[in-house]
Motif scaffolding. Structure first.
Motif, PDB file in Angstrom:
ATOM      1  N   LYS A 111      30.079   1.640  13.656  1.00  0.00           N
ATOM      2  CA  LYS A 111      29.364   1.558  12.936  1.00  0.00           C
ATOM      3  C   LYS A 111      28.393   2.674  12.392  1.00  0.00           C
ATOM      4  O   LYS A 111      27.932   2.506  11.696  1.00  0.00           O
ATOM      5  N   THR A 126      29.298  -9.616  14.769  1.00  0.00           N
ATOM      6  CA  THR A 126      28.176  -9.844  14.636  1.00  0.00           C
ATOM      7  C   THR A 126      28.322 -10.709  16.088  1.00  0.00           C
ATOM      8  O   THR A 126      28.431 -12.002  16.241  1.00  0.00           O
ATOM      9  N   GLY A 137      32.949  -0.577  12.014  1.00  0.00           N
ATOM     10  CA  GLY A 137      33.721  -1.232  13.660  1.00  0.00           C
ATOM     11  C   GLY A 137      34.094  -1.631  14.168  1.00  0.00           C
ATOM     12  O   GLY A 137      35.595  -1.399  12.996  1.00  0.00           O
ATOM     13  N   GLU A 164      30.130   4.066   9.594  1.00  0.00           N
ATOM     14  CA  GLU A 164      30.030   3.305   8.343  1.00  0.00           C
ATOM     15  C   GLU A 164      32.335   3.183   8.466  1.00  0.00           C
ATOM     16  O   GLU A 164      32.049   3.202   7.175  1.00  0.00           O
ATOM     17  N   ILE A 189      21.774   2.230  17.947  1.00  0.00           N
ATOM     18  CA  ILE A 189      23.541   0.834  17.483  1.00  0.00           C
ATOM     19  C   ILE A 189      23.836   0.297  18.694  1.00  0.00           C
ATOM     20  O   ILE A 189      23.973   1.503  19.788  1.00  0.00           O
TER      21      ILE A 189
END
Ligand code: MUC
Ligand code: MG
Length: 373
Positions: A118, A361, A357, A121, A45
């Protein structure tokens, strides 16, 4: 279970164009420079964060270049090999080894929170205890340097329902010229908008006494940092006599500054900025000091791009009362994005994603294109 480790940390300086020159008392921005932080972890991650300031060294004591250097040489190596999921331990390690450097620490803390969100979740707001709202009202700064242009810009923002709170950057000009500019804009917008000013410390107390009175008498809702952060006595006296509330911005360079301002009664509003407190968790400690002291809150910005803006927003949506709303408009001042989906602004509000998060992206191609070589 073996811990998930921080494997590498990268700080990338990114220069992005702005929609127009942005004139502040101490600097005119022709572009904005972001420091994007990537924290890669042993579970595959990656967390992203941002450490951004305004005008090189014009605003504070960290510049984009010093932030990158300090992360590369000092802060990053302290975190590599540490438990990625223990953000308390990671930030304590940085605080123990490095005094100040709140901008660099803020980007690192944001990236660790993004990675952990992340991983679990969960949106960062939920890692911070849970949100009490899904969106935040956002002010716009009128800073073209021209009264007619500023009025036109404000009218457009009202028409498209993007902003109805306007902050005017003053202080660089002669006081009477600035007052004329502000009063003309307030008269043009009337009750359709909240008009506020930010002096960025450019007045002395003798100028501020009269100017704050005139601004208050002419319907200006808030006066941000009228005098130097160093002049604590002056700030206390102005806070007692100004008819419009005084907000502390530059006066807060740490959570400890917030405590001492509150103890002295030096402002009735605090501008919360993740970069000046050391991250989204640190800024909430300043928020709690303010709440306990009866000081109202405002969600401030260092004109960050999407990453820093959403890192701030995830913290601000957890706050009970943001009486003076926010100014999280940084991405709207930029003509380019380095993330795949830009933050959404609708109906005077910034929407705060519910995805894991920060909810962003990186766009690798655009990031590579705008990174400083
Ligand atoms: C500041 O001093 O508040 C926030 C909005 C803006 O236009 O400048 C910043 C910095
Ligand atoms: Mg300010």
């Amino acid at each position: 279970m073996s811990p998930i480790l921080i494997e590498s940390i990268q700080a990338i300086v990114v220069d992005l164009p702005t929609i127009r020159p942005h004139k502040l008392a101490m600097h005119t921005m022709q572009k904005q420079t972001l420091v994007v932080i990537r924290v890669r972890c042993s579970d595959g991650i990656e967390g992203i964060g941002e450490s951004t300031t305004i005008g090189g060294l014009a605003y504070g004591n960290e510049s984009p270049e010093s932030i990158k250097q300090n992360i590369d040489s000092h802060l990053g190596p302290l975190l590599v090999g540490q438990d990625a999921a223990n953000i308390n331990a990671a930030m304590l390690r940085l605080d123990k080894a490095a005094k100040g450097n709140t901008f660099a620490k803020s980007g690192l803390e944001s990236a660790l929170l993004d990675a952990q969100g992340k991983r679990l979740e969960l949106p960062v707001s939920e890692l911070l205890g849970g949100r009490v709202r899904d969106s935040l009202e956002v002010a716009w700064t009128l800073a073209s340097g021209n009264t007619a242009k500023d009025i036109e810009e404000a009218e457009h923002m009202l028409d498209i329902r993007r902003h109805r709170i306007f902050k005017l950057k003053i202080g660089a000009n002669e006081v009477n010229a600035d007052l004329k500019h502000v009063i003309a804009i307030k008269r043009a917008l009337g009750e359709r908008a909240s008009v506020r000013v930010d002096v960025n410390q450019y007045w002395n107390e003798s100028q501020a006494i009269r100017a704050c009175q005139i601004l208050g008498d002419n319907g200006i809702d808030l006066i941000e940092q009228p005098i130097s952060r160093i002049n604590r006595g002056g700030q206390i006296r102005l806070n007692q006599r100004s008819p419009a509330p005084i907000m502390a911005d530059e006066s807060i360079e740490s959570v400890e500054d917030a405590f001492s301002l509150a103890a002295d009664g030096a402002a009735s509003i605090f501008a919360l900025k993740i970069a000046k407190n050391g991250g989204p968790r640190a800024v909430l400690r300043t928020g709690q000091i303010a709440e306990a002291a009866g000081i109202a809150l405002y969600g401030g910005t260092m004109l960050e791009g999407a990453i820093g803006t959403l890192a701030s927003a995830h913290a601000f949506v957890t706050i009970n009362k943001l009486t003076w709303a926010t100014e999280l408009f940084g991405p709207l001042l930029l003509t380019e994005e380095i993330v795949t989906e830009a933050p959404v602004y609708r109906d005077f509000q910034l929407e705060v994603p519910r995805t894991p998060g920060l909810g962003l992206t990186l766009d690798e191609e655009r990031l590579a294109f705008f990174s400083r070589k």
